[in-house]
Scaffold this motif. Structure first.
Motif, mmCIF file in Angstrom:
data_model
loop_
_atom_site.group_PDB
_atom_site.id
_atom_site.type_symbol
_atom_site.label_atom_id
_atom_site.label_comp_id
_atom_site.label_asym_id
_atom_site.label_seq_id
_atom_site.Cartn_x
_atom_site.Cartn_y
_atom_site.Cartn_z
ATOM 1 N N MET A 58 33.238 44.501 51.475
ATOM 2 C CA MET A 58 33.946 45.036 52.636
ATOM 3 C C MET A 58 35.455 45.025 52.415
ATOM 4 O O MET A 58 36.167 45.951 52.831
ATOM 5 C CB MET A 58 33.596 44.194 53.872
ATOM 6 N N LEU A 59 35.948 44.009 51.723
ATOM 7 C CA LEU A 59 37.375 43.921 51.433
ATOM 8 C C LEU A 59 37.826 45.091 50.573
ATOM 9 O O LEU A 59 38.859 45.732 50.856
ATOM 10 C CB LEU A 59 37.672 42.601 50.715
ATOM 11 N N TRP A 60 37.063 45.408 49.544
ATOM 12 C CA TRP A 60 37.443 46.489 48.627
ATOM 13 C C TRP A 60 37.281 47.852 49.268
ATOM 14 O O TRP A 60 38.023 48.786 48.957
ATOM 15 C CB TRP A 60 36.646 46.372 47.329
ATOM 16 N N MET A 61 36.324 47.971 50.170
ATOM 17 C CA MET A 61 36.197 49.226 50.905
ATOM 18 C C MET A 61 37.431 49.464 51.765
ATOM 19 O O MET A 61 37.985 50.567 51.797
ATOM 20 C CB MET A 61 34.941 49.207 51.780
ATOM 21 N N PHE A 62 37.885 48.417 52.428
ATOM 22 C CA PHE A 62 39.076 48.543 53.260
ATOM 23 C C PHE A 62 40.297 48.897 52.409
ATOM 24 O O PHE A 62 41.082 49.784 52.759
ATOM 25 C CB PHE A 62 39.324 47.235 54.022
ATOM 26 N N ILE A 63 40.447 48.226 51.254
ATOM 27 C CA ILE A 63 41.589 48.503 50.374
ATOM 28 C C ILE A 63 41.553 49.940 49.872
ATOM 29 O O ILE A 63 42.573 50.643 49.878
ATOM 30 C CB ILE A 63 41.591 47.519 49.180
ATOM 31 N N CYS A 64 40.389 50.390 49.443
ATOM 32 C CA CYS A 64 40.267 51.759 48.919
ATOM 33 C C CYS A 64 40.479 52.795 50.012
ATOM 34 O O CYS A 64 41.108 53.836 49.780
ATOM 35 C CB CYS A 64 38.900 51.947 48.261
#
Length: 261
Positions: free
Chosen positions: A81-87
């Motif tokens: 979820m963290l990387w989805m938000f960053i991307c």
């Protein structure tokens, strides 16, 4: 009881609406599209990461091995979820994303921008998982295979591509398929950020269910959203995910039985 059955009938009627069903199927197409691309790319990049981490251990190549190890550990030990938000915040949306989104039937600005970002997020995360799976396969190949290949005149690249990698992938096929199932399920995390994949589309339809469940009268009396609407719509999403992933699970179990035999 009669009221419950009437509400349930109205809720089931939502899925009979062609606009609703088309919208949900587009969400399914988006989910499968990004999952398939992410799986293919992550297997390829995961193989590279696994090779680098496993065999770049001497001389100047050690720095590459350390970089690969850092990448793998970083993404394996942080939430998707963290990387989805960053991307979703930082990644651009190239022209090819717009063309692919249009091919899937999505023409909105949100869909066009979301497609590429979702693929990048899933690929970054899943590549680390795939790398460790593939590395396990590489370690399962006996060292004698290398020695036998060298004795027959094979070079390092030939040994790896013709002898080691085929055996490694054959040993990990069931595990790879299991991770593919996880990738399809992991795509549902996007529902927290956008309403373009299957779970996001389902949540959006639920929020507007009173327009489809038979209780809509006019713009001043918009009806209610029933509990049965939630069960029916989420139940539809449940059945779709289950059908896809259970089919893959059956393939995995069959391959494992054949491997034991």
């Amino acid at each position: 009881m009669e009221q419950f059955m009437a509400e349930l009938q109205g809720s089931i009627g939502i899925l009979k609406n062609p606009e609703v069903l088309t919208y949900l199927l587009k969400g399914l197409a988006f989910t499968l599209g990004i999952s398939l691309i992410a799986i293919v790319v992550s297997i390829a990049s995961g193989a590279v990461l696994a090779l680098v981490r496993n065999y770049c251990t001497r001389g100047g190549a050690r720095i590459l091995g350390k970089i690969a190890a850092f990448y793998i550990e970083l993404f394996r030990n942080t939430p998707l979820m963290l990387w989805m938000f960053i991307c979703f915040v930082m990644c651009p949306a190239p022209e090819i994303s717009k063309k692919f989104a249009t091919a899937l039937g999505f023409t909105s600005t949100v869909a066009v921008k979301t497609l590429f970002k979702a693929i990048v997020a899933l690929t970054l995360f899943e590549s680390a998982i795939m790398a460790e799976i593939i590395r396990g396969g590489l370690n399962s190949v006996a060292k004698g295979q290398f020695e036998a290949a060298y004795s027959q005149g094979f070079g390092g690249l030939q040994t790896m591509t013709l002898i080691v990698l085929p055996q490694a992938f054959r040993n990990i096929v069931p595990t790879l398929l299991s991770q593919m199932i996880s990738t399809i399920k992991d795509s549902s995390y996007m529902a927290s950020l956008v309403t373009i994949e299957l779970m996001g589309c389902t949540k959006l339809i639920i929020s507007k269910a009173n327009a489809y469940n038979g209780t809509w009268v006019d713009r001043f009396n918009r009806g209610t959203i029933h509990v049965t609407d939630v069960f029916v719509l989420f139940g539809f999403a449940f059945l779709v995910y289950f059908a896809i992933n259970f089919t893959l699970s059956c393939v995995v179990r069959r391959m494992r039985r054949e491997k034991r035999a």
